[in-house]
Design a protein around this motif. Structure first.
Motif, PDB file in Angstrom:
ATOM      1  N   SER A  51      -6.327  -0.674   6.604  1.00 29.76           N
ATOM      2  CA  SER A  51      -6.983  -1.862   5.749  1.00 29.76           C
ATOM      3  C   SER A  51      -8.384  -1.801   5.421  1.00 29.76           C
ATOM      4  O   SER A  51      -9.157  -1.015   6.037  1.00 29.76           O
ATOM      5  CB  SER A  51      -6.682  -3.307   6.521  1.00 29.76           C
ATOM      6  OG  SER A  51      -6.982  -3.145   7.634  1.00 29.76           O
ATOM      7  N   GLN A  56     -12.129  -6.966   0.330  1.00 27.14           N
ATOM      8  CA  GLN A  56     -10.641  -7.009   0.851  1.00 27.14           C
ATOM      9  C   GLN A  56      -9.862  -7.273  -0.507  1.00 27.14           C
ATOM     10  O   GLN A  56      -8.442  -6.914  -0.286  1.00 27.14           O
ATOM     11  CB  GLN A  56     -10.315  -8.187   1.660  1.00 27.14           C
ATOM     12  CG  GLN A  56     -11.275  -8.038   2.844  1.00 27.14           C
ATOM     13  CD  GLN A  56     -10.831  -7.042   3.995  1.00 27.14           C
ATOM     14  OE1 GLN A  56      -9.491  -6.921   4.439  1.00 27.14           O
ATOM     15  NE2 GLN A  56     -11.705  -6.160   3.977  1.00 27.14           N
ATOM     16  N   ASP A  57     -10.260  -7.303  -1.524  1.00 29.42           N
ATOM     17  CA  ASP A  57      -9.305  -7.402  -2.819  1.00 29.42           C
ATOM     18  C   ASP A  57      -9.097  -6.194  -3.509  1.00 29.42           C
ATOM     19  O   ASP A  57      -9.239  -5.803  -4.709  1.00 29.42           O
ATOM     20  CB  ASP A  57      -9.910  -8.393  -3.706  1.00 29.42           C
ATOM     21  CG  ASP A  57     -11.258  -7.915  -4.333  1.00 29.42           C
ATOM     22  OD1 ASP A  57     -11.875  -6.988  -3.528  1.00 29.42           O
ATOM     23  OD2 ASP A  57     -11.887  -8.262  -5.273  1.00 29.42           O
ATOM     24  N   ASP A  60      -4.885  -1.194   0.591  1.00 25.51           N
ATOM     25  CA  ASP A  60      -4.787  -0.556   1.764  1.00 25.51           C
ATOM     26  C   ASP A  60      -5.071   1.015   1.467  1.00 25.51           C
ATOM     27  O   ASP A  60      -4.649   1.494   0.381  1.00 25.51           O
ATOM     28  CB  ASP A  60      -3.741  -0.839   2.764  1.00 25.51           C
ATOM     29  CG  ASP A  60      -3.656  -1.915   3.198  1.00 25.51           C
ATOM     30  OD1 ASP A  60      -4.728  -2.815   3.040  1.00 25.51           O
ATOM     31  OD2 ASP A  60      -2.683  -2.266   3.890  1.00 25.51           O
ATOM     32  N   GLU A 162      -6.451  -2.357  12.423  1.00 28.67           N
ATOM     33  CA  GLU A 162      -5.249  -2.314  11.721  1.00 28.67           C
ATOM     34  C   GLU A 162      -4.617  -0.980  11.517  1.00 28.67           C
ATOM     35  O   GLU A 162      -3.835  -0.595  10.757  1.00 28.67           O
ATOM     36  CB  GLU A 162      -5.452  -2.921  10.116  1.00 28.67           C
ATOM     37  CG  GLU A 162      -5.927  -4.149  10.248  1.00 28.67           C
ATOM     38  CD  GLU A 162      -5.086  -4.987  10.710  1.00 28.67           C
ATOM     39  OE1 GLU A 162      -4.116  -5.270  10.079  1.00 28.67           O
ATOM     40  OE2 GLU A 162      -5.186  -6.000  11.781  1.00 28.67           O
TER      41      GLU A 162
END
Ligand code: ROI
Length: 167
Positions: A51, A56-57, A60, A162
């Motif tokens: 990730s 975060q936008d 992955d 992750e």
């Protein structure tokens, strides 16, 4: 006359992509790196799904680490890696830590500590990044990271989060 075989350095390159078919981006980059004059592939890790670190936008990532032997000086190797990034469509948009088709980082260059304006080796984020440490450990479990210590000790302090190995 210098004998080039005595000048070979072992270096590690981190590969990352999160745009335009990341798995294919990483595979093409591997081929392109192995084709650089003065570079020979020694090892290539599994591909890992991770990730995003940073904003975060964004999609992955797929990450991997490649070990090479090279007789190129570090700056020449850097320029070759940047050329491959550009050839695979990387557009630098000025946004820090944004999505990218291909990111090639010189993680380690022999036992050297390099602090130039455009090149810091070992890579600054290396010890904090699971997506670098785990693939690196996979292909070099005995590695001493110059100035930072034993790879196994660095890994023990870095949660896998992750990160997932692809088969
Ligand atoms: N995050 C992950 N998971 N993998 C990367 O390769 C990666 N590369 C980057 C930033 C934007 C810091 N985040 C990343 O450059």
């Amino acid at each position: 006359m210098k004998n080039p075989t005595t000048d070979l350095v072992t270096a590690y390159i981190g590969l990352g992509s999160n745009l335009e078919n990341p798995v294919e981006q990483i595979k093409s980059a591997r081929t392109a790196i192995a084709q650089i004059a003065g570079v020979q592939e020694l090892a290539f890790s599994s591909l890992y799904h991770s990730s995003p670190m940073g904003p975060q936008d964004q999609p992955d990532y797929v990450n991997a680490v490649m070990c090479i032997a090279t007789n190129l000086p570090p700056i020449d190797l850097l320029h070759c890696l940047q050329r491959i990034e550009n050839e695979q469509g990387r557009v630098r948009k000025g946004e820090r830590w944004g999505a990218r088709t291909l990111d090639l980082d010189m993680l380690i260059y022999g036992d050297q500590i390099i602090e130039l304006p455009d090149l810091i080796v070992p890579h600054t984020g290396l010890a904090e990044r699971a997506f670098v440490l785990y693939p690196l450990y996979e292909i070099a479990p005995q590695l001493q990271v110059p100035g930072k210590g034993d790879i196994a000790d660095l890994l023990a302090k870095c949660p896998m989060n992750e990160l997932r190995r692809l088969d």
